[in-house]
Write an enzyme that holds these catalytic residues in place. Structure first.
Site, PDB file in Angstrom:
ATOM      1  CD  GLN A 103      25.998  42.762  43.029  1.00  0.00           C
ATOM      2  OE1 GLN A 103      25.330  42.698  44.050  1.00  0.00           O
ATOM      3  NE2 GLN A 103      26.606  43.878  42.675  1.00  0.00           N
TER       4      GLN A 103
ATOM      5  CB  VAL B 173      32.593  34.612  42.112  1.00  0.00           C
ATOM      6  CG1 VAL B 173      32.492  35.950  41.406  1.00  0.00           C
ATOM      7  CG2 VAL B 173      33.350  34.765  43.437  1.00  0.00           C
TER       8      VAL B 173
ATOM      9  CG  HIS C  34      30.619  40.529  39.539  1.00  0.00           C
ATOM     10  ND1 HIS C  34      30.307  41.085  40.755  1.00  0.00           N
ATOM     11  CD2 HIS C  34      30.287  41.462  38.615  1.00  0.00           C
ATOM     12  CE1 HIS C  34      29.815  42.300  40.584  1.00  0.00           C
ATOM     13  NE2 HIS C  34      29.782  42.555  39.292  1.00  0.00           N
TER      14      HIS C  34
ATOM     15  CB  CYS D  27      45.791  30.883  30.280  1.00  0.00           C
ATOM     16  SG  CYS D  27      47.405  31.539  29.759  1.00  0.00           S
TER      17      CYS D  27
ATOM     18  CB  CYS E 137      49.409  29.126  31.325  1.00  0.00           C
ATOM     19  SG  CYS E 137      48.692  28.105  30.014  1.00  0.00           S
TER      20      CYS E 137
ATOM     21  CB  CYS F   7      51.187  29.885  26.721  1.00  0.00           C
ATOM     22  SG  CYS F   7      50.209  30.920  27.825  1.00  0.00           S
TER      23      CYS F   7
ATOM     24  CB  SER G 110      23.637  43.434  46.813  1.00  0.00           C
ATOM     25  OG  SER G 110      24.561  44.330  46.217  1.00  0.00           O
ATOM     26  CB  SER G 111      26.125  47.259  50.195  1.00  0.00           C
ATOM     27  OG  SER G 111      27.264  46.974  49.392  1.00  0.00           O
TER      28      SER G 111
ATOM     29  N   GLY H  74      21.343  46.208  56.589  1.00  0.00           N
ATOM     30  CA  GLY H  74      22.138  47.423  56.436  1.00  0.00           C
ATOM     31  C   GLY H  74      21.683  48.249  55.247  1.00  0.00           C
TER      32      GLY H  74
HETATM   33 ZN   LIG Z   1      48.286  29.831  28.523  1.00  0.00          ZN
END
Ligand SMILES: [Zn+2]
Length: 283
Positions: A104, A106, A122, A130, A180, A183, A221-222, A248
């Site tokens: 989980q 990142v 995740h 973008c 971005c 765009c 992890s909880s 915990g």
């Molecule tokens: Zn873009």
């Protein structure tokens, strides 16, 4: 750091007894690397909950605040190094009885420790996408762009989870949020925000890995987020043995056959070293 915690005989036996373990890891594996977690020992929020995707997309002030804080937190986050929990999982995979690691987190620290069979449930904070044209860029490159766009900007910050940092409101107001370059669309780290679903293919890959597993282990992890907790439910329904290692309480405690409280890194290092004789892991 430095607190001696003895190994756990039950956990050693559990790790030694299974051949195709599906592991689910969370923030508790990375706190020793200097990345804070969201929850306390009771599974409650320690701090303001993370930003919801709807507000991120729809409110300029929320978007600016997110990126100002992320900008301030990036140096520390990107400098974090793998810890003992990450190394233990890499050794376990090398030993051949860890089937799949679903995290989980990142932060990419499992991969940097040498794990290969990883699903980043995740997403990853080191990639930016973008929301307009779907272009993907590196977060490190965006950091340089934000520095160029905010030459005089500075803040006093304290680290927060997921590369976030606590900064003052004036610093947020003064920050030029990124857009971005192609765009003009909104930019978002390639992570699953609160209010978003895990991409379907990614979830299916994890679910398939669980179907091939002979046991499930949760580490650090909880399980308060459903996207992780549902694998514990599925494992329970399938009759798989479940072990939880966490400091915990967790939402899955009632479904576990084995619950071990304590430091995830030292407990797993001990249990996996007992499983893998010294020098055996590299073969
Ligand atoms: Zn873009």
């Amino acid at each position: 750091m430095g607190t001696f915690e003895p190994g756990d005989e039950r956990l050693r036996g559990w790790v030694a007894a299974h051949r195709r373990v599906f592991a689910l890891t969370g923030a508790g594996c990375s706190t020793a690397s200097g990345i804070p977690d969201y929850r306390d020992d009771q599974g409650e929020w320690k701090r303001r909950p993370p930003v919801m995707i709807q507000a991120f997309r729809g409110e300029d002030a929320v978007y600016r605040r997110y990126w100002a804080r992320a900008y301030a937190g990036w140096t520390r986050f990107s400098a974090a190094a793998p810890g003992s929990a990450h190394r233990a999982f890499a050794a376990w995979e090398a030993a051949g009885t860890l089937h799949r690691l679903v995290t989980q987190n990142v932060d990419g620290l499992h991969q940097r420790a040498g794990s290969r069979a990883v699903i980043d449930l995740h997403g990853r904070l080191d990639v930016v996408v973008c929301l307009g044209c779907a272009a993907r860029t590196s977060r490190a490159a965006l950091q340089a762009d934000m520095t160029a766009a905010n030459p005089a900007w500075q803040s006093v910050s304290a680290p927060a989870p997921d590369g976030d940092a606590d900064i003052d409101a004036a610093a947020v107001d003064a920050f030029a949020a990124p857009r971005c370059g192609r765009c003009g669309g909104l930019l978002k780290p390639d992570v699953v925000f609160f209010g978003e679903n895990v991409p379907a293919e990614r979830y299916a890959a994890a679910r398939d890995a669980l179907a091939e597993a002979d046991a499930l282990l949760v580490a650090g992890s909880s399980l308060m987020v459903y996207s992780g907790f549902r694998f514990v439910r599925q494992a329970h329904e399938a009759g798989l043995p479940i072990a939880i290692v966490n400091r915990g309480r967790t939402r899955g405690d009632d479904l576990a056959d084995l619950k071990v409280e304590g430091d995830v890194g030292s407990l797993l290092t001990d249990a996996i070293a007992a499983r893998v004789p010294a020098g055996d892991a590299a073969r």
